[in-house]
Design a protein around this motif. Sequence first.
Motif, PDB file in Angstrom:
ATOM      1  N   SER A 127      -4.019  10.476  12.170  1.00 48.91           N
ATOM      2  CA  SER A 127      -3.278  10.760  10.937  1.00 48.91           C
ATOM      3  C   SER A 127      -2.946  12.234  10.836  1.00 48.91           C
ATOM      4  O   SER A 127      -1.823  12.628  10.539  1.00 48.91           O
ATOM      5  CB  SER A 127      -4.095  10.355   9.711  1.00 48.91           C
ATOM      6  OG  SER A 127      -4.225   8.963   9.644  1.00 48.91           O
ATOM      7  N   ILE A 175      10.735   6.745   2.606  1.00 47.64           N
ATOM      8  CA  ILE A 175      10.095   5.693   3.399  1.00 47.64           C
ATOM      9  C   ILE A 175      11.160   4.866   4.119  1.00 47.64           C
ATOM     10  O   ILE A 175      11.028   4.553   5.305  1.00 47.64           O
ATOM     11  CB  ILE A 175       9.254   4.767   2.495  1.00 47.64           C
ATOM     12  CG1 ILE A 175       8.144   5.564   1.819  1.00 47.64           C
ATOM     13  CG2 ILE A 175       8.689   3.625   3.289  1.00 47.64           C
ATOM     14  CD1 ILE A 175       6.999   5.877   2.722  1.00 47.64           C
ATOM     15  N   LEU A 225       0.819  10.272   4.252  1.00 48.95           N
ATOM     16  CA  LEU A 225       0.991   9.022   3.502  1.00 48.95           C
ATOM     17  C   LEU A 225       2.088   8.158   4.093  1.00 48.95           C
ATOM     18  O   LEU A 225       1.972   6.933   4.171  1.00 48.95           O
ATOM     19  CB  LEU A 225       1.348   9.348   2.047  1.00 48.95           C
ATOM     20  CG  LEU A 225       0.188   9.320   1.073  1.00 48.95           C
ATOM     21  CD1 LEU A 225       0.694   9.626  -0.317  1.00 48.95           C
ATOM     22  CD2 LEU A 225      -0.486   7.967   1.079  1.00 48.95           C
ATOM     23  N   THR A 226       3.168   8.833   4.499  1.00 52.49           N
ATOM     24  CA  THR A 226       4.268   8.061   5.083  1.00 52.49           C
ATOM     25  C   THR A 226       3.812   7.372   6.357  1.00 52.49           C
ATOM     26  O   THR A 226       4.115   6.196   6.606  1.00 52.49           O
ATOM     27  CB  THR A 226       5.460   8.990   5.403  1.00 52.49           C
ATOM     28  OG1 THR A 226       5.755   9.761   4.264  1.00 52.49           O
ATOM     29  CG2 THR A 226       6.668   8.172   5.817  1.00 52.49           C
ATOM     30  N   THR A 277       1.766   4.485   5.479  1.00 52.33           N
ATOM     31  CA  THR A 277       2.590   3.369   5.012  1.00 52.33           C
ATOM     32  C   THR A 277       3.243   2.642   6.173  1.00 52.33           C
ATOM     33  O   THR A 277       3.230   1.411   6.257  1.00 52.33           O
ATOM     34  CB  THR A 277       3.694   3.885   4.069  1.00 52.33           C
ATOM     35  OG1 THR A 277       3.107   4.759   3.121  1.00 52.33           O
ATOM     36  CG2 THR A 277       4.398   2.741   3.390  1.00 52.33           C
ATOM     37  N   PHE A 295       0.678   0.742   7.944  1.00 57.62           N
ATOM     38  CA  PHE A 295       0.287  -0.404   7.133  1.00 57.62           C
ATOM     39  C   PHE A 295       1.311  -1.533   7.268  1.00 57.62           C
ATOM     40  O   PHE A 295       0.967  -2.704   7.310  1.00 57.62           O
ATOM     41  CB  PHE A 295       0.147   0.030   5.674  1.00 57.62           C
ATOM     42  CG  PHE A 295      -0.322  -1.044   4.769  1.00 57.62           C
ATOM     43  CD1 PHE A 295       0.570  -1.780   4.001  1.00 57.62           C
ATOM     44  CD2 PHE A 295      -1.676  -1.357   4.688  1.00 57.62           C
ATOM     45  CE1 PHE A 295       0.118  -2.783   3.167  1.00 57.62           C
ATOM     46  CE2 PHE A 295      -2.131  -2.359   3.855  1.00 57.62           C
ATOM     47  CZ  PHE A 295      -1.231  -3.072   3.087  1.00 57.62           C
ATOM     48  N   LEU A 296       2.565  -1.142   7.334  1.00 56.42           N
ATOM     49  CA  LEU A 296       3.622  -2.148   7.453  1.00 56.42           C
ATOM     50  C   LEU A 296       3.705  -2.717   8.859  1.00 56.42           C
ATOM     51  O   LEU A 296       4.478  -3.620   9.124  1.00 56.42           O
ATOM     52  CB  LEU A 296       4.974  -1.535   7.080  1.00 56.42           C
ATOM     53  CG  LEU A 296       5.129  -1.158   5.620  1.00 56.42           C
ATOM     54  CD1 LEU A 296       6.439  -0.414   5.405  1.00 56.42           C
ATOM     55  CD2 LEU A 296       5.109  -2.395   4.751  1.00 56.42           C
ATOM     56  N   GLY A 311      -3.975   4.520   8.324  1.00 56.24           N
ATOM     57  CA  GLY A 311      -3.109   3.482   7.771  1.00 56.24           C
ATOM     58  C   GLY A 311      -3.299   2.153   8.479  1.00 56.24           C
ATOM     59  O   GLY A 311      -3.363   1.091   7.853  1.00 56.24           O
ATOM     60  N   GLN A 331      -4.611  -1.450   7.122  1.00 56.51           N
ATOM     61  CA  GLN A 331      -3.901  -2.707   7.311  1.00 56.51           C
ATOM     62  C   GLN A 331      -4.811  -3.778   7.897  1.00 56.51           C
ATOM     63  O   GLN A 331      -4.835  -4.919   7.445  1.00 56.51           O
ATOM     64  CB  GLN A 331      -2.691  -2.492   8.236  1.00 56.51           C
ATOM     65  CG  GLN A 331      -1.848  -3.724   8.372  1.00 56.51           C
ATOM     66  CD  GLN A 331      -1.407  -3.948   9.795  1.00 56.51           C
ATOM     67  OE1 GLN A 331      -1.980  -3.395  10.736  1.00 56.51           O
ATOM     68  NE2 GLN A 331      -0.397  -4.758   9.950  1.00 56.51           N
ATOM     69  N   ASN A 386      -7.316  -4.848   5.351  1.00 59.05           N
ATOM     70  CA  ASN A 386      -6.763  -5.445   4.149  1.00 59.05           C
ATOM     71  C   ASN A 386      -6.934  -6.955   4.121  1.00 59.05           C
ATOM     72  O   ASN A 386      -7.165  -7.558   3.074  1.00 59.05           O
ATOM     73  CB  ASN A 386      -5.277  -5.085   4.048  1.00 59.05           C
ATOM     74  CG  ASN A 386      -4.750  -5.294   2.662  1.00 59.05           C
ATOM     75  OD1 ASN A 386      -5.494  -5.154   1.696  1.00 59.05           O
ATOM     76  ND2 ASN A 386      -3.500  -5.645   2.562  1.00 59.05           N
TER      77      ASN A 386
END
Lengths: 307, 345, 321
Positions: free
Chosen positions: A98, A144, A239-240, A243, A246-247, A259, A263, A266
């Motif tokens: 990160s 994003i 953060l981006t 994200t 995560f996606l 991230g 994910q 989660n």
Amino acid sequence: MSNFMPMLYAFWDSDITYSFRKSRVAVISALVLLAMFLTAIFAPSLAPQDPFNIAELDLFDSELPPAWAEGGSAAYLLGTDTQARDVLSSIMYGMRISLLVGFASVILAAVMGVALGLLGGFLGGIVDAVLMRIADVLLSFPPILVALLINGILRGALPSSAQAESALIVLILSIGLTNWVQYARTVRGSTMVERRKEYIEAARTLGTGKLAIMIKHILPNVLGPVLVIATINLGMAVLTEATLSFLGVGMPPTQPSLGTLIQIGNEFLFSGIWWVVVFPAAALAILVLAVNLLGDWLRDALNPKLR
Amino acid sequence: MTPQITPDDILSVQNISKRFDVSEPFLNRLLERRPRRILTAVNDISFEVPRGKTFAVVGESGCGKSTVARLLMGLHSPSGGTIRFEGDDITHMPPGKPAALRRRMQMIFQDPYASLNPRWRVRDIIGEPLKNFGICKTRAEVTREVEKLLSQVGLNPADAKKFPHEFSGGQRQRLSIARALTTRPELLICDEPTSALDVSVQSQILNLMKDLQDEFNMSYIFISHDLAVVWYMADVLAVMYLGKIVEVGPKEEIFGNPQHPYTRLLMETVPKLTVGGAERAPVAGEVPNPISPPPGCAFHPRCPMANDTCRSVAPALNLREGGQKSACHAADEGRLKPWLRLAAE
Amino acid sequence: MSLLELDNIVVEFPTRRGPLEAVKGLSLDLDEGEILGLVGESGAGKSITGAAITGLIEPPGLIRSGEVRLRGARIDNLPADKMRRIRGKEIGAIFQDPLTSLNPVYTVGEQLVDTMRVHLGLDQKTARQRAIDWLAEVGIPAPEARLDQYPHQFSGGMRQRVVIALALCAEPKLIIADEPTTALDVSVQAQILSLLKRLCRENGTAVVLVTHDMGVIAETADRVAVMYAGRLVEIGDVKQVIEEPLHPYTRGLMASIPQIGIRDRRLTQIEGAMPGLRNPAPGCAFAPRCPRAMDHCHSIRPAPQDAGTGQVACHLYGETS
């Protein structure tokens, strides 16, 4: 070298260091960041386990809760996930990625933004107009989405076999190419102000060429806000990246960032293994918070009007 | 009117003009149907600067005097006319080129705070022209030369490593002067060099400039709005109003018997340091907008002697008895009253 | 009783390296209808003195000691809302930059009317008519039409006239004018000063005219006070101070002003520069630069003593000489 000690003292005694020492928030944020930074660099030595080395995993130890809960073990302070990977170690390695992506993309965005801002502000005319229209277009989309778009394009251009290894570069590029605009705008504005000042006129009459004027005269005078933007931008970049991961279009699970960890974890949030997602998320939150608080302090400390 | 250029002139300017396009952006104009707006900052000016003397340009805001300075240095390109330095045409030359000619003319600026790069040390600021023009090749040479120049302008050579903000306004102007002296120029263009300084500092700088002029036999073009300073410094002066020269000639003649109502107005409005004299009746009005100047003589709205000719025909510069030239119909027609000399000790 | 009295005020700015005194022990007074010039170079403390009178010193700066009295009543220690009422009604202010002195989003008329309604309690109609009268009074042509224009639609000189109208419309007894003509062209300066002088004479308004320009003082003021390094060095009738100054600094200052008609090869100059605020030396602040400094000038600070038509703070005069 004989200048060094007095210089060091002057720095310690200077207004900005004083302001730093006085601000508890700034000091704490800086210490937290420093700790995270060192952890990330020395992760291989510090982490109790290398979670991506299959040889070190013992499937018996999977799904263990954190050490203080019932059934936990001191060897795995924050518990383990479904594949017996130590959560603490995963966080350390994840932080590495990160932070790496964060810093690299910020540097890319800053260099690109400053250069383009300088060019546009100094040359004006059509160069400036074109650059600013591109910037306007980029700014009208949520960052994003832009990052996703660039990410998608780059991935699409690569053969699928190369995608896993190149994920890091692709991420850095997509975030960097999204964020250059804020630097460019600020630097352009400052450049336009400085350009009209008499010391630039003097330099021109003394035969200094345009490039030399841009780099040697104007650049040092417009870099001030860049540091502040970069610091705040770092939080956004991290953060981006989280994200995107995560996606599912960021770092793969074999080389996860915070991230990605979030994910992965989660899916198990409601099946009782909460520690697999909560701790990485907390780590991410603390990282971004510390960066933002430090950035806020820096912005106020460097603001000449508030001095 | 052919200008009289003599070999004793270091600089000669003929019919130069500068027009700026200050129209609104294209789209705005298209949508709001506005016309182009052209600002004529300098309108057909000619003058000669005698070698070794000080030529002053006086005027208020908007008269174009600062633009003239920048035209001479190449910072703007003239819209018309020619500029000759020692006979060589430098009209459209960019600033700093050709190096062989440009190094002989330098400029100092008005704002002591904006004319030095705040992030550079003094030795780099003064060293820049030394390197650009190849005067010094090594760092040691640069250091030596910088220290010498600092002494010449009355500063401590050890200050070479300081930053501009560590100096006062007057000291910064000395730094600007030192930077200008690096190339041993023959012509120094000074754009309001003391306007931003306190009176007691101003006198130091003006004295310094006079000393340097004597020592290096420099010619000065001295731009100012302050007639008292101009009286002290100038040999020849030109009065500008709204882009035109309205009066030009030797200092003594112009101050003794000004031949243009605007010059007279300026003389009247210089605050005098005597108390209890007759109250001046100041002339009304302000400098009009240079984008849409009045027709005929630009000064006619404020002139007590304006007649119909003044309102429609622009006057030309004509020679007067005392030796100066002025552009005034009232003077041409003999309507200008005799000038009561101001009481001066 | 004087209209305004400054009694030994000290204005201090705390910094992390200790407090800086911008004004050190200044005392002066002003009578009704009098125009007092406050002269000094950059850093002398004259603008801060003006701000101290109007109560507009930027925090964390403060008046550490001394009193400011208006008609005998102290005003430096008033709470903010009471001071606000005094500002405008009793004390008007004119600042240097006409561009930023007027609120750009309100018309000139709105600003004038607003001021008069608040301070004089007039109704809208009367206030509007008075505003038109004031604009005419300060020499703005077609006042009814211009009443509804915005500040940016006026030229610099016109804007300063509006500022003067705004300062005078609440009929204060005292005006603080801080460099009112410095930002204007020379030909406009004369008009503005003449206007200010006439209106103040007509309305019996006293003025503290803060400036660095001696010429402005010579034209406009009745008395002048000269400041140096935060202190008063000389005060007296303007004719005496300008033509026969007593303090060596004032002498040096007057001699270094170039004047048309004088043919000296060199201007008199005062060597050195005004000392900064930090670490003031003991003794007279001007001693290092003074051509007539005596030994004790460097160690004992001279207090203002009666001399000439006012006072001088110099060891050359009075008992200690």
